[in-house]
Design an enzyme around this catalytic site. Sequence first.
Site, PDB file in Angstrom:
ATOM      1  N   THR A   1       0.827  -1.208   0.000  1.00 46.76           N
ATOM      2  CA  THR A   1       0.000   0.000   0.000  1.00 46.76           C
ATOM      3  C   THR A   1       0.858   1.253   0.000  1.00 46.76           C
ATOM      4  O   THR A   1       0.593   2.203  -0.739  1.00 46.76           O
ATOM      5  CB  THR A   1      -0.908   0.005   1.248  1.00 46.76           C
ATOM      6  OG1 THR A   1      -1.626  -1.221   1.315  1.00 46.76           O
ATOM      7  CG2 THR A   1      -1.882   1.169   1.191  1.00 46.76           C
ATOM      8  N   THR A   2       1.914   1.248   0.814  1.00 43.78           N
ATOM      9  CA  THR A   2       2.801   2.406   0.928  1.00 43.78           C
ATOM     10  C   THR A   2       3.528   2.678  -0.386  1.00 43.78           C
ATOM     11  O   THR A   2       3.915   3.809  -0.658  1.00 43.78           O
ATOM     12  CB  THR A   2       3.815   2.177   2.072  1.00 43.78           C
ATOM     13  OG1 THR A   2       3.106   1.848   3.257  1.00 43.78           O
ATOM     14  CG2 THR A   2       4.662   3.408   2.319  1.00 43.78           C
TER      15      THR A   2
ATOM     16  N   TYR B   1     -13.358  -4.142  -1.166  1.00 43.45           N
ATOM     17  CA  TYR B   1     -14.537  -3.628  -1.879  1.00 43.45           C
ATOM     18  C   TYR B   1     -15.677  -4.642  -1.989  1.00 43.45           C
ATOM     19  O   TYR B   1     -16.803  -4.324  -1.645  1.00 43.45           O
ATOM     20  CB  TYR B   1     -14.156  -3.115  -3.281  1.00 43.45           C
ATOM     21  CG  TYR B   1     -15.303  -2.403  -3.975  1.00 43.45           C
ATOM     22  CD1 TYR B   1     -15.729  -1.156  -3.535  1.00 43.45           C
ATOM     23  CD2 TYR B   1     -15.979  -2.990  -5.049  1.00 43.45           C
ATOM     24  CE1 TYR B   1     -16.792  -0.509  -4.145  1.00 43.45           C
ATOM     25  CE2 TYR B   1     -17.044  -2.353  -5.669  1.00 43.45           C
ATOM     26  CZ  TYR B   1     -17.442  -1.105  -5.211  1.00 43.45           C
ATOM     27  OH  TYR B   1     -18.490  -0.478  -5.821  1.00 43.45           O
TER      28      TYR B   1
ATOM     29  N   TYR C   1      -2.416 -10.482   4.480  1.00 41.52           N
ATOM     30  CA  TYR C   1      -2.391  -9.080   4.899  1.00 41.52           C
ATOM     31  C   TYR C   1      -3.801  -8.674   5.283  1.00 41.52           C
ATOM     32  O   TYR C   1      -4.677  -8.584   4.429  1.00 41.52           O
ATOM     33  CB  TYR C   1      -1.841  -8.216   3.767  1.00 41.52           C
ATOM     34  CG  TYR C   1      -1.735  -6.726   4.053  1.00 41.52           C
ATOM     35  CD1 TYR C   1      -1.815  -6.221   5.347  1.00 41.52           C
ATOM     36  CD2 TYR C   1      -1.534  -5.819   3.014  1.00 41.52           C
ATOM     37  CE1 TYR C   1      -1.701  -4.866   5.606  1.00 41.52           C
ATOM     38  CE2 TYR C   1      -1.416  -4.460   3.252  1.00 41.52           C
ATOM     39  CZ  TYR C   1      -1.504  -3.989   4.547  1.00 41.52           C
ATOM     40  OH  TYR C   1      -1.401  -2.637   4.786  1.00 41.52           O
TER      41      TYR C   1
ATOM     42  N   ARG D   1      -8.838  -0.544   5.303  1.00 41.27           N
ATOM     43  CA  ARG D   1      -8.779  -0.329   3.864  1.00 41.27           C
ATOM     44  C   ARG D   1      -9.665  -1.293   3.083  1.00 41.27           C
ATOM     45  O   ARG D   1     -10.175  -0.944   2.025  1.00 41.27           O
ATOM     46  CB  ARG D   1      -7.330  -0.471   3.367  1.00 41.27           C
ATOM     47  CG  ARG D   1      -6.422   0.673   3.782  1.00 41.27           C
ATOM     48  CD  ARG D   1      -5.046   0.532   3.143  1.00 41.27           C
ATOM     49  NE  ARG D   1      -4.159   1.600   3.517  1.00 41.27           N
ATOM     50  CZ  ARG D   1      -4.085   2.780   2.905  1.00 41.27           C
ATOM     51  NH1 ARG D   1      -4.853   3.021   1.858  1.00 41.27           N
ATOM     52  NH2 ARG D   1      -3.238   3.714   3.306  1.00 41.27           N
TER      53      ARG D   1
ATOM     54  N   LYS E   1       0.412 -10.364   8.111  1.00 40.07           N
ATOM     55  CA  LYS E   1       0.658  -8.966   8.473  1.00 40.07           C
ATOM     56  C   LYS E   1      -0.663  -8.447   9.021  1.00 40.07           C
ATOM     57  O   LYS E   1      -1.617  -8.244   8.288  1.00 40.07           O
ATOM     58  CB  LYS E   1       1.106  -8.151   7.260  1.00 40.07           C
ATOM     59  CG  LYS E   1       1.321  -6.670   7.574  1.00 40.07           C
ATOM     60  CD  LYS E   1       1.632  -5.868   6.321  1.00 40.07           C
ATOM     61  CE  LYS E   1       1.754  -4.377   6.669  1.00 40.07           C
ATOM     62  NZ  LYS E   1       1.934  -3.537   5.461  1.00 40.07           N
TER      63      LYS E   1
ATOM     64  N   ILE F   1       6.033  -5.047   9.701  1.00 39.08           N
ATOM     65  CA  ILE F   1       6.268  -4.453   8.379  1.00 39.08           C
ATOM     66  C   ILE F   1       5.826  -3.015   8.546  1.00 39.08           C
ATOM     67  O   ILE F   1       4.635  -2.718   8.616  1.00 39.08           O
ATOM     68  CB  ILE F   1       5.494  -5.183   7.263  1.00 39.08           C
ATOM     69  CG1 ILE F   1       6.029  -6.612   7.119  1.00 39.08           C
ATOM     70  CG2 ILE F   1       5.650  -4.430   5.937  1.00 39.08           C
ATOM     71  CD1 ILE F   1       5.279  -7.462   6.106  1.00 39.08           C
TER      72      ILE F   1
END
Length: 297
Positions: free
Chosen positions: A46-47, A109, A135, A140, A164, A206
């Site tokens: 994402t980052t 989504y 993850y 999100r 994660k 992370i």
Amino acid sequence: MKELIGTGVALITPFKEDLTIDVDALRKVVDYCIDGGVDYLVVLGTTGESVTLTKEEKQLVMDTVTLANAGRLPLVVGVGGNNTHAVIEELKKLDLTHFEAVLSVSPYYNKPTQEGIFQHFKAIAEASPKPIILYNVPGRTGSNVLPATVVRLARESRNIVAIKEASGNMVQVQELIKTCPGDFQVISGDDATALPTVLAGGAGVISVLGQGLPSEFSQMIRAGLNQQVEEAYKYHYAMQEGMQLIFEEGNPAGIKAIFEILGLARATVRLPLVEASAALKGKIEAFVKPFVKVATS
């Protein structure tokens, strides 16, 4: 996986003023993190703004980090999405030779049930040539991967080796550590809960802030893994303000502001994200100054 214990960092993707990838800056960020003592690097998370990168740009990022790293640290690559078939096809096409594992986000989504999440990851794990790190980031994705689902995946798929966990919920983190198989790693995906996760028995983090302050963050996690609680919390409290500031206007706007202050990369992000405000950059610079030598114009 012993290679992925300690401090991993979710690398930014630096952009030039024209929004193309700044390869030179990415190399500098890799060297900065390695010199700072982190344990492994994560690309295209994402980052790294992976959702706004083309396939060609993703390959450029992977190639650039691989060459810059030159085998010094283990590498993890983000490959995930909410179309199971598309994720499997991407995994088949990518050259993952230089990567230890794949970080794959829970489908966003479409908000699948726990059974849907289980079947999604089971299918990906069966298709992946590399171990899978789940993850979970409910803020999100719109859905939470419950501990029972994680335990089921860990037990039924030998290719799923870690999670994660970025729910920020320490009760859930503790439940994961308590109930998952002994060789399954629980990795914090949230800077603020990184140390508590490690002290509870987690394998590390992370991190986002960890790439801006690699030395301090790595030392905090190492102290935590060694149960040096007082030493670890000195680092935690020293960095606590930064853990909040870099997310104040969204990620990765905040961490990119740090790299601009360090003189390593521009603070540019791609729409629909926008660059950190001048006010936030000022607060971030005041936070960073005691830790590092900032760039002078």
